[in-house]
Write an enzyme that holds these catalytic residues in place. Structure first.
Site, PDB file in Angstrom:
ATOM      1  N   HIS A 156       0.836  -1.207   0.000  1.00 36.00           N
ATOM      2  CA  HIS A 156       0.000   0.000   0.000  1.00 36.00           C
ATOM      3  C   HIS A 156       0.866   1.249   0.000  1.00 36.00           C
ATOM      4  O   HIS A 156       2.048   1.209   0.332  1.00 36.00           O
ATOM      5  CB  HIS A 156      -1.030  -0.023   1.123  1.00 36.00           C
ATOM      6  CG  HIS A 156      -0.543   0.245   2.522  1.00 36.00           C
ATOM      7  ND1 HIS A 156      -0.582   1.502   3.087  1.00 36.00           N
ATOM      8  CD2 HIS A 156      -0.065  -0.570   3.478  1.00 36.00           C
ATOM      9  CE1 HIS A 156      -0.155   1.429   4.350  1.00 36.00           C
ATOM     10  NE2 HIS A 156       0.177   0.189   4.609  1.00 36.00           N
ATOM     11  N   ASP A 186       5.978   2.722   7.360  1.00 36.41           N
ATOM     12  CA  ASP A 186       4.659   2.179   7.057  1.00 36.41           C
ATOM     13  C   ASP A 186       3.892   3.113   6.142  1.00 36.41           C
ATOM     14  O   ASP A 186       3.333   4.103   6.608  1.00 36.41           O
ATOM     15  CB  ASP A 186       3.900   1.973   8.375  1.00 36.41           C
ATOM     16  CG  ASP A 186       2.545   1.337   8.181  1.00 36.41           C
ATOM     17  OD1 ASP A 186       2.202   0.979   7.048  1.00 36.41           O
ATOM     18  OD2 ASP A 186       1.818   1.204   9.181  1.00 36.41           O
ATOM     19  N   GLU A 196      -5.185   1.564   2.649  1.00 35.90           N
ATOM     20  CA  GLU A 196      -5.010   0.364   3.478  1.00 35.90           C
ATOM     21  C   GLU A 196      -5.240   0.698   4.936  1.00 35.90           C
ATOM     22  O   GLU A 196      -5.805  -0.084   5.695  1.00 35.90           O
ATOM     23  CB  GLU A 196      -3.600  -0.208   3.283  1.00 35.90           C
ATOM     24  CG  GLU A 196      -3.364  -1.550   3.980  1.00 35.90           C
ATOM     25  CD  GLU A 196      -2.847  -1.444   5.407  1.00 35.90           C
ATOM     26  OE1 GLU A 196      -2.704  -2.489   6.054  1.00 35.90           O
ATOM     27  OE2 GLU A 196      -2.590  -0.321   5.891  1.00 35.90           O
TER      28      GLU A 196
END
Ligand SMILES: *[C@@H]1O[C@H](CO)[C@@H](O)[C@H](O)[C@H]1NC(C)=O
Ligand SMILES: *[C@@H]1O[C@H](CO)[C@@H](O)[C@H](O)[C@H]1NC(C)=O
Length: 705
Positions: A350, A360, A397
């Site tokens: 993602h 992340d 996501e």
């Protein structure tokens, strides 16, 4: 002067011969040198004289040879991706999307953008203050993120939190698990009407909020593992992934949507408001708590804690959600297969992030772009994969795997008969230590590749060697979690999947906070970007092998072994083997089918796969590919029909002792039923699992019964 016919050459003619021979000699020497240098690391590469890699096995060597300066291109991708925030559905998300698209196109890949319009949730307003028991204001408490004083990123919040205003005493509920409420109950503390203060670690956020609501709490404040003044944002969406307005179908423009107030939709949202708070704000609340003394084991983790609360002070907490349909964009590149274009090997990561997303997820995005560029170089050298490779950059996501879920739901008709495997990487690098999770038939391939790749942190070791040393053996986790984009592929569509990364299993300290920046990655996560390169090698080689191998590299003996382990763990838990007999019988069938297929494959390899009629090979590959699909059951899990995989889907209760056979896990944790009902339900679920495994065995051996 007559020239002598003597056999001795004159001086000048000797010089002439030397002039002819010398270049020849040099050429010979060069050729010798080149052939000596033809180790994988040193295949000469330049843009105008790329070696031809027609043979599938060579493409792996060639792919690895491109690692040389990969660390610097990965770091520059990461730098570019993290210059701006890119929260899904917001204007700034377009910058990262455009970057990814342009890089995929630059790699020479055919690239599409697919838009969906799901219901996304943002914060509109929030406040928190400490009041005296008579309601007079003691002081306002900050809901900001100390690490981001200029508020350049979205304020901390929980996506899909309920809106609401609450005044009530705060109660410390530790991790907010059932056992924590039982502890409070034993102390005589009632949380009804209170604001529950939770330390992160007791399972998915949404489940923690729902547990508090079920106990009568009016709101939840969470604080966590983030350090350095960061606050952990996150979603509290319940009941599985995907757009809450389009459960089971794609959120396309003009398509069918439930209304936000429909029952189907509201049960996806917790009933009470919740909010993440900083360690500083949590500390101010904890020291204000009176009431009964907190249990020592709770104090050990939260030193500021004295009493569990329930007074004397009150909290005034308000939250207002801004929920709306927002446009999200998946970016998809397709490398069409030469022999089997209708078989798909899918790599996905993602792109959206709560803040800057250096770990992340853009460590994974940077690696995905590196793989795309290497595949592009291979293509220019004349290579084509046997099967189609699809490279996916998902959006949204963080809200609940929405981009990937909508895409899988929209493409289910093509994915079910054609998808070979889905290879996921979310946060590629969080720190040291390789972590692997996979569907069991992919174990062997993963291990083969880990043996081919150098460990970035231990000189002279392969990833496999350090990983085995650290784990005391082979340790591949199964994908029952629902915390990244493999969820729709595996749990809904039954496509075998992998999920790999570097980093400890517990969340890294800047998780979902404003501190998840390029600088953190450079200082702490991966200073020289060598771990990124290693993920690129493993992930890229997985894609190549699955796309290139004539016979699919799936090993079902390892699946059979894993099922046998699950069966004995279940037997122990249920304290009686006759309960699990149907499962035992079908696992034996499955193991026999796995042996038969292995035998068949060896025999074919012995005869030479190239000699095999293409349709014969295809028929065997189809059995290998479709076996995982047989673990699906059309009506899905009881009460959770979207989850169709009866071996690996997340259990309803995140504290469940079973991390496989989710239907059985759910039946075991159903506390509203009588003992007789629980037994009957467990037995029924055992039969369902047994039938699913039998179906898989039948598909694997390819014979009608
Ligand atoms: C609680 O906070 C809200 C928002 O700041 C405010 O409007 C309300 O009056 C407060 N309630 C009490 C009892 O102080
Ligand atoms: C890439 O690796 C080399 C060799 O270790 C190192 O000198 C260089 O600084 C690294 N590049 C980046 C951007 O970290």
């Amino acid at each position: 002067m007559p020239s002598s016919a003597s056999p001795n050459f004159s001086r000048s003619s000797r010089r002439r011969l030397l002039l002819v021979l010398l270049p020849l000699l040099l050429l010979l020497l060069l050729l010798l040198l080149l052939s000596l240098l033809r180790s994988p690391e040193s295949i000469p590469i330049s843009s105008n004289s790329t070696p031809s890699v027609g043979v599938a096995a060579d493409s792996g060597f060639f792919f690895l040879s491109l690692s040389k300066s990969a660390n610097s291109s990965i770091s520059s991708h990461l730098r570019a991706l993290t210059l701006n925030t890119h929260l899904a559905g917001t204007p700034s998300a377009a910058i990262a999307a455009a970057y990814v698209r342009s890089q995929l196109e630059r790699a020479g890949l055919e690239t599409l953008t697919r838009e969906y319009s799901p219901f996304l949730s943002y914060p509109a307003a929030a406040s928190l203050s400490l009041l005296r028991s008579d309601g007079a204001l003691i002081k306002p408490l900050s809901l900001a993120e100390p690490a981001d004083p200029a508020v350049r990123v979205v304020p901390p919040y929980h996506a899909y939190s309920a809106s609401g205003a609450t005044v009530g005493p705060a109660v410390y509920v530790n991790l907010g698990r059932d056992e924590d409420y039982l502890t409070l109950h034993r102390l005589g503390v009632d949380v009804r009407g209170c604001v529950a203060v939770v330390r992160r670690g007791g399972g998915p956020r949404g489940a923690v909020v729902e547990t508090a609501a079920a106990r009568g709490a009016k709101a939840v404040l969470m604080y966590g593992k983030t350090t350095g003044g960061g606050v952990e944002r996150g979603t509290v969406l319940l009941g599985g992934p995907g757009d809450p307005l389009t459960p089971g179908w794609a959120a396309i423009a003009g398509g069918e949507r439930f209304r936000v107030e429909d029952g189907e939709v509201t049960r996806r949202f917790p009933r009470i408001p919740s909010m993440p708070v900083s360690a500083a704000t949590a500390g101010e609340i904890l020291v204000s708590l009176g009431g009964l003394p907190a249990p020592p084991e709770w104090k050990a983790e939260s030193p500021a804690l004295v009493g569990v609360g329930g007074g004397p002070t009150l909290l005034n907490f308000t939250y207002m959600e801004d929920g709306k349909l927002a446009a999200i964009h998946n970016i998809i590149s397709i490398i069409e297969g030469s022999e089997e274009p209708d078989r798909y090997v899918i790599l996905g990561n993602h792109r959206d992030a709560w803040t800057y997303g250096a770990v992340d997820p853009n460590s994974g995005t940077a690696v995905l772009l590196d793989i795309a560029s290497r595949y592009g170089t291979l293509l220019r050298s004349g290579w084509r994969p046997r099967r189609t490779i699809i490279i996916c950059s998902w959006d949204a996501e963080e809200f609940g795997m929405i981009g990937s879920t909508e895409w899988v739901e929209q493409n289910l008709g093509n994915l079910s008969p054609k998808a070979v495997a889905y290879l996921n990487v979310d946060s590629a690098v969080q720190g040291p230590g390789f972590f692997a999770s996979a569907s069991p038939q992919l174990d062997k391939l993963l291990i083969e590749i880990m043996k081919q790749v150098k460990d970035p942190d231990s000189e002279g070791m392969t990833v496999y060697q350090t990983w085995v040393a650290k784990n005391g053996g082979i340790s591949i986790e199964r994908l029952s979690r629902a915390d990244s984009d493999f969820t729709a592929f595996l749990h809904h569509a039954g496509v075998p999947a992998t999920d790999i990364y570097f980093g400890e299993v517990s969340d890294f300290p800047v998780y979902h906070s404003a501190l998840d920046t390029y600088e953190w990655m450079q200082k702490h996560g991966d200073p020289l970007f060598h771990r990124h390169v290693t993920i690129s090698e493993i992930w890229g080689l997985l894609g190549l092998r699955l796309a290139n191998d004539q016979l699919l590299p799936f090993d079902y003996l390892s699946y059979a072994n894993q099922l046998q382990e699950h069966e004995s763990a279940l037997g122990k838990l249920l304290d009686g083997m006759e309960f699990v007999l149907p499962v035992s019988a079908s696992i034996q069938e499955f193991a026999a089918a796995a042996k038969e297929v292995q035998h068949e494959s060896m025999e074919l390899k012995g005869r030479g796969i190239a000699e095999l009629p293409a349709l014969r090979l295809r028929a065997l590959n189809d059995r290998l590919m479709l076996t995982e699909r047989a673990f699906l059951e059309a009506e899905g899990l009881r009460g959770r029909p979207w989850f169709k995989h009866l071996i690996y889907s997340p259990p309803k209760d995140s504290a469940s002792k079973l991390s496989f056979f989710p239907g059985i896990a759910d039946a075991m944790s159903e506390s509203n039923d009588s003992v007789a009902e629980v037994h009957a339900n467990i037995q029924h679920e055992i039969w369902r699992v047994a039938r699913a495994i039998q179906r898989a065995a039948d598909v694997l051996c390819g014979k009608l019964t």
